[in-house]
Design a protein around this motif. Sequence first.
Motif, PDB file in Angstrom:
ATOM      1  N   ILE A 157     -71.431-109.349  18.246  1.00 44.38           N
ATOM      2  CA  ILE A 157     -72.691-109.315  17.748  1.00 44.38           C
ATOM      3  C   ILE A 157     -73.508-108.379  18.244  1.00 44.38           C
ATOM      4  N   ILE A 158     -74.317-107.635  17.630  1.00 47.27           N
ATOM      5  CA  ILE A 158     -75.707-106.793  18.394  1.00 47.27           C
ATOM      6  C   ILE A 158     -76.921-107.918  18.413  1.00 47.27           C
ATOM      7  N   ASP A 159     -77.416-108.427  19.505  1.00 45.96           N
ATOM      8  CA  ASP A 159     -78.655-109.468  19.651  1.00 45.96           C
ATOM      9  C   ASP A 159     -79.352-108.080  20.575  1.00 45.96           C
ATOM     10  N   ASN A 160     -79.419-106.961  20.741  1.00 43.99           N
ATOM     11  CA  ASN A 160     -80.958-105.945  20.603  1.00 43.99           C
ATOM     12  C   ASN A 160     -80.285-104.446  20.519  1.00 43.99           C
ATOM     13  N   TYR A 161     -81.000-104.083  21.246  1.00 43.17           N
ATOM     14  CA  TYR A 161     -80.979-102.465  20.960  1.00 43.17           C
ATOM     15  C   TYR A 161     -79.616-101.714  21.929  1.00 43.17           C
ATOM     16  N   GLU A 162     -79.799-101.784  23.039  1.00 41.45           N
ATOM     17  CA  GLU A 162     -79.405-101.311  23.870  1.00 41.45           C
ATOM     18  C   GLU A 162     -78.050-101.896  24.111  1.00 41.45           C
ATOM     19  N   GLU A 163     -77.418-102.471  23.639  1.00 38.10           N
ATOM     20  CA  GLU A 163     -76.127-103.688  22.963  1.00 38.10           C
ATOM     21  C   GLU A 163     -74.616-103.033  23.616  1.00 38.10           C
ATOM     22  N   LEU A 164     -75.421-101.877  21.709  1.00 38.63           N
ATOM     23  CA  LEU A 164     -74.530-100.875  20.896  1.00 38.63           C
ATOM     24  C   LEU A 164     -73.831-100.010  21.949  1.00 38.63           C
ATOM     25  N   PHE A 206     -82.222 -99.767  12.222  1.00 37.06           N
ATOM     26  CA  PHE A 206     -81.548 -99.563  13.206  1.00 37.06           C
ATOM     27  C   PHE A 206     -80.000 -98.764  12.686  1.00 37.06           C
ATOM     28  N   TYR A 207     -79.887 -99.864  12.019  1.00 31.82           N
ATOM     29  CA  TYR A 207     -78.309 -99.106  10.724  1.00 31.82           C
ATOM     30  C   TYR A 207     -78.184 -97.871  11.144  1.00 31.82           C
ATOM     31  N   LYS A 208     -78.520 -97.146  10.649  1.00 30.71           N
ATOM     32  CA  LYS A 208     -79.365 -96.046  10.323  1.00 30.71           C
ATOM     33  C   LYS A 208     -79.359 -94.897  11.148  1.00 30.71           C
ATOM     34  N   LYS A 209     -80.098 -95.019  12.667  1.00 38.49           N
ATOM     35  CA  LYS A 209     -80.653 -94.657  13.400  1.00 38.49           C
ATOM     36  C   LYS A 209     -78.796 -94.793  14.469  1.00 38.49           C
TER      37      LYS A 209
END
Length: 466
Positions: A157-164, A206-209
């Motif tokens: 579960i992505i918690d912040n922008y860097e985790e992905l 975030f999803y789109k980017k």
Amino acid sequence: MRNKYKDLINQTFYFPQEEFKLTDDDELMFHDIDVSALIEEHGTPLKITYLPKISENIQKAKNWFASAFEKHNYQGKYFYSYCTKSSHFKHVLDEALENNIHIETSSAFDINIVNALLETGKINKDTFVICNGFKREQYVSNIADLINNKHKNCIPIIDNYEELSLLEEEINSSFNVGIRIASEEEPKFEFYTSRLGIGYKNIVPFYKKQIEENPKVNLKMLHFFINTGIKDNAYYWNELHKCLKVYVALKKICPTLDSLNIGGGFPIKSSLGFEYDYEYMVDEIVYQINTVCEDAKVEVPNIFTEFGSFTVGESGANFYKVLYQKQQNDRELWNMIDSSFITTLPDSWAINKRFIMLPINRWNESYERVLLGGLTCDSDDYYNSEQHSNAIYLPTYHPDKPLYIGFFNTGAYQESIGGFGGLQHCLIPQPKQLIIQKSKDGKLTTTVFREKQSYQEFLNILGYEK
């Protein structure tokens, strides 16, 4: 004249209750367990875990959701997940996993437990492993190893922008993810928005980017968590509808999204006067999700729940002996127990958590109003009306008549917060712990899980003995 302790309870609450009744000798039974007999054999302080209650609560929740799905013709599936952080003990997980459930993790070492469960066949690769929490390097690596070993139902579960991007670097194949919503907190909180997750307005961008055109990543789940749990109030329903708006917006552009995780658990019984309509809440949640999706003309999601305290909390109880009574002024009577609230029930002093507290014996005697004190020299080591549902009344203290008391529904978090097996405040030892099971013929069996903590254990930890 009706001035006995049992008269007080009968005048104040409906009694007996499902898990509490009295013996013919007016002593307390808990889930048909003769508590006085346990205390006579094992002494106090004492901690028990009654495993059948875990399965009972899981099955109750499954039945509530099954009934609501049928009533509303809900086309999704339901998945019950257990939050391992509530109690990581093997006997707890073994019991819970007998009910065909899934698990939610919070940190790197949780994945090591997952691997141990896989090795012993307690779970398999069809088991969903939902990985929550802020993900440091080791947690990311452990999640990646699990997915690289073909556990496709592991969903970080992505918690912040860097985790992905961190996950992408270590995972060799395509993988599924969820996104956690940073929900707004109740007005009484000192801050407005949860530190965990991504804000409502930022999730679609975030999803789109980072995900929409990414061939390696599939968005599978939207994760919605309310810190205060599932409650029938305007705050909860408002946050749920904000979440559903995000789900609808995402679903219209993301075909892989098929699950909604309504994290934030059910409350558990904290007094004999506890009232909560679980079946109504489940029915209303399913109805609201179904209605919003129908209106938006999108497919309904599979529903995941993450229940920790609800799963294991009501399986636990702690028993103590009143050692002595001190009268500190003309109004305050202090009953001193043979343990410490700070070490054995840390939530009672840290967050004023309420537990059911009842005497084990002497119900047919007069009662008095008291305060309860622990053994440490810390002024916060007490339990009073702030933590309890009201003033504390117990059978009148008498030095020649032993008095035992129990705290019930203590099965979640207390050992992990208190530091199981480690140092305890003022070196007050942890109590003996028992596991109680029920055989197929209904017979109760008791196993000693751990003896009372010894001074040698403390000395080893502190470096005095090698």
